[in-house]
Design a protein around this motif. Sequence first.
Motif, PDB file in Angstrom:
ATOM      1  N   PHE A 120      45.808  34.301  18.826  1.00 15.74           N
ATOM      2  CA  PHE A 120      46.966  35.027  19.337  1.00 15.74           C
ATOM      3  C   PHE A 120      46.685  36.523  19.508  1.00 15.74           C
ATOM      4  N   TYR A 121      45.766  37.068  18.709  1.00 17.28           N
ATOM      5  CA  TYR A 121      45.334  38.451  18.956  1.00 17.28           C
ATOM      6  C   TYR A 121      44.696  38.574  20.343  1.00 17.28           C
ATOM      7  N   GLY A 122      44.092  37.467  20.816  1.00 17.97           N
ATOM      8  CA  GLY A 122      43.442  37.470  22.115  1.00 17.97           C
ATOM      9  C   GLY A 122      44.384  37.774  23.270  1.00 17.97           C
ATOM     10  N   ALA A 123      45.704  37.607  23.066  1.00 21.40           N
ATOM     11  CA  ALA A 123      46.676  37.900  24.117  1.00 21.40           C
ATOM     12  C   ALA A 123      46.683  39.381  24.483  1.00 21.40           C
ATOM     13  N   LEU A 124      46.169  40.233  23.602  1.00 21.94           N
ATOM     14  CA  LEU A 124      46.141  41.669  23.881  1.00 21.94           C
ATOM     15  C   LEU A 124      45.251  41.989  25.087  1.00 21.94           C
ATOM     16  N   ILE A 125      44.222  41.185  25.307  1.00 17.35           N
ATOM     17  CA  ILE A 125      43.291  41.457  26.416  1.00 17.35           C
ATOM     18  C   ILE A 125      43.974  41.297  27.777  1.00 17.35           C
TER      19      ILE A 125
END
Length: 412
Positions: free
Chosen positions: A381-386
């Motif tokens: 879910f941190y990957g959504a920042l990209i």
Amino acid sequence: MKRIRIIFAIAMCYFLFAILLNSVGTVILQSIQTFGVTKTQAATLEGFKDIPIAIVSFLVASFIPRVGYKFALLCALSLVGLVATFIPNIGHFWAIKLMFAAIGSAFAVVKVAVYALIGQITDDKKAHSSLLNTIEGIFMVGVLSGYWIFAAFFETQGEQTSWLNVYYLLAAMIGVVALTVFTTSIESPKLPKNVSNKDAFFNMLQLTFKPLVLVFILSAFLYVLIEQGVGSWLPTFNNEILHLPVDVSVQLTSLFAASLALGRLCAGQILKKVSWYPFLNCALFGMAILILMTLPLTHSIEPRVIHSVFDAPLAAYLMPMIGFLMAPIYPLINSVMLSSLEKHQHAAMTGLIVVFSALGGTTGSMLTGVVFEKFGGQQAFYGALIPIIGILITLFFFNRQTTRYERYTEEV
């Protein structure tokens, strides 16, 4: 009255397909537990849904106005209704793949027809934006309803397949919607004369060479990548990371859909007073802040007895709230793009929207699934920042291109 009947019919179609399409996250979780598949295997369901959407949209979008929107909608509903009727009797993972392939193929037709009809029954940009946001809001109400409909059919034991009986109910709903479309008077669109099917197809392809369209397509792709990545894996995130029971995991995921619906309704009012570009920038920054605030809260959660949604930890309520902030992005950029084109181009443009939205959805869900399995839910879910950063960049250029286009049309 005729216009109201058409709006009601397309709203029902969109509501129904919202339930079917966005059940993928719930079905991913149930497939892992019922059929014993891995997360990576379960993630392929998104591909079985989205790849047919992309292929069918690409092949038939330019032809749908020629066969008629009513006929196209009835064919799409009939296909899904037929498959849904047989799914509970089969009870295998490959049948679930077949179901989502049918849903994806049918939705490609439905979305092109619905978006084109919106352009056909509205007269200006404000009316177009208002109706499109309303229809997309109804779509999210359908998504919200779908979580509770599926949860009502769950059994406590994962190996039970009785939850597949939900497709009998959905088949009945499809029949009602098909009857509504059949009894609604939907006129065939007015098309340019002396344009063959081949010319119509190549005219659609030529749209992609416009800078405005290229930047828009990339923006839509990145948005759907985020929405499907979060929406498809939020039930599994709730179950495995927050240690919630399956039914509670799905019920709390419905907050994501509720947030999207509420966000679009609120945005419709706010956008009457503020410009769309700064508004969307604020929404994107808010999404990033919410992710950075919420995910650290999920690291220290220990398993405990959860009886209902009211026993869930705070993080289970905060994460779905990202939907409220992302809600206006997709319908707003779609409306800006479609309103910049002639009405007879709306079906072709919608075909491109559906193609790249489908590709974005598949990419988002599969990437999230792979990262979830290899590195954990928080990292996924941190990957959504990209892609959030990516949308900030593409919207900058999209705003510049729309401004240039408006100046050009004024001069002409």
